[in-house]
Write an enzyme that holds these catalytic residues in place. Sequence first.
Site, mmCIF file in Angstrom:
data_model
loop_
_atom_site.group_PDB
_atom_site.id
_atom_site.type_symbol
_atom_site.label_atom_id
_atom_site.label_comp_id
_atom_site.label_asym_id
_atom_site.label_seq_id
_atom_site.Cartn_x
_atom_site.Cartn_y
_atom_site.Cartn_z
ATOM 1 C CG HIS A 1 -1.800 1.177 1.350
ATOM 2 N ND1 HIS A 1 -2.942 1.326 0.584
ATOM 3 C CD2 HIS A 1 -1.715 2.298 2.128
ATOM 4 C CE1 HIS A 1 -3.520 2.482 0.906
ATOM 5 N NE2 HIS A 1 -2.796 3.083 1.829
ATOM 6 C CB THR B 1 -6.821 -8.543 7.765
ATOM 7 O OG1 THR B 1 -6.961 -7.118 7.629
ATOM 8 C CG2 THR B 1 -5.469 -8.885 8.345
#
Length: 203
Positions: free
Chosen positions: A108, A140
């Site tokens: 990210h 997740t």
Amino acid sequence: ARFVILVSGQGSNMQAIVQACQSGRCSAEVVAVLASRAQTGGITWAATQDIPTEIVPHTDFATREAFDEVLAQKIDTYAPDYVLLAGFMRVLTPAFVARYAGRLINIHPSLLPAFPGLHTHAQALAKGVQTHGCTVHFVTPVLDHGPIIAQGVVPVLARDTPESLAARVLAVEHQVYPTVASWLAEGRVHLCADQRVEVDGVE
Ligand code: GRF
């Protein structure tokens, strides 16, 4: 180790990982590159490297679940040890994330937990932060949230634009993701019960 890499665009992170594997810096094999849409630079380049490629256009599916199910079926034909998201621009369903729990990785373009979501460089500039960077993390069900494996840091400069900052971050991504890929290939990355990450041999 066997990696499947998922892309949605230029695939520069995928290329950096492939080149690390080709140079022996990373003891893994990228066994397939899958894209969520056609005509991506990443797929075109991967094909030049004789890496199996497949396109699963998300626009072909009425629901995220249907897309994820086909994507997972194709991924599993390659029997990967790890699935690496690299510039993959689709939100994955909890069922998909659970299927690859502990072996689904993402990068990210911010120093999570700061600036989750999109337009991270504009977010950073708007907040006036002086350091920024990228985060490689376990995926997740909560978007841009999982246990952090590694981060790369860059300075924010006075005259930065989102584009100049993005370019500086991308260059560091191309260092950090292949490094994490080599750690994964060597089985050195451990997800602890408290959701922290330990990497053997890294202080
Ligand atoms: C870039 O914005 C990068 O920061 C993020 O995904 C986008 C495309 O990356 N990780 P890539 O060139 O497709 O790897």
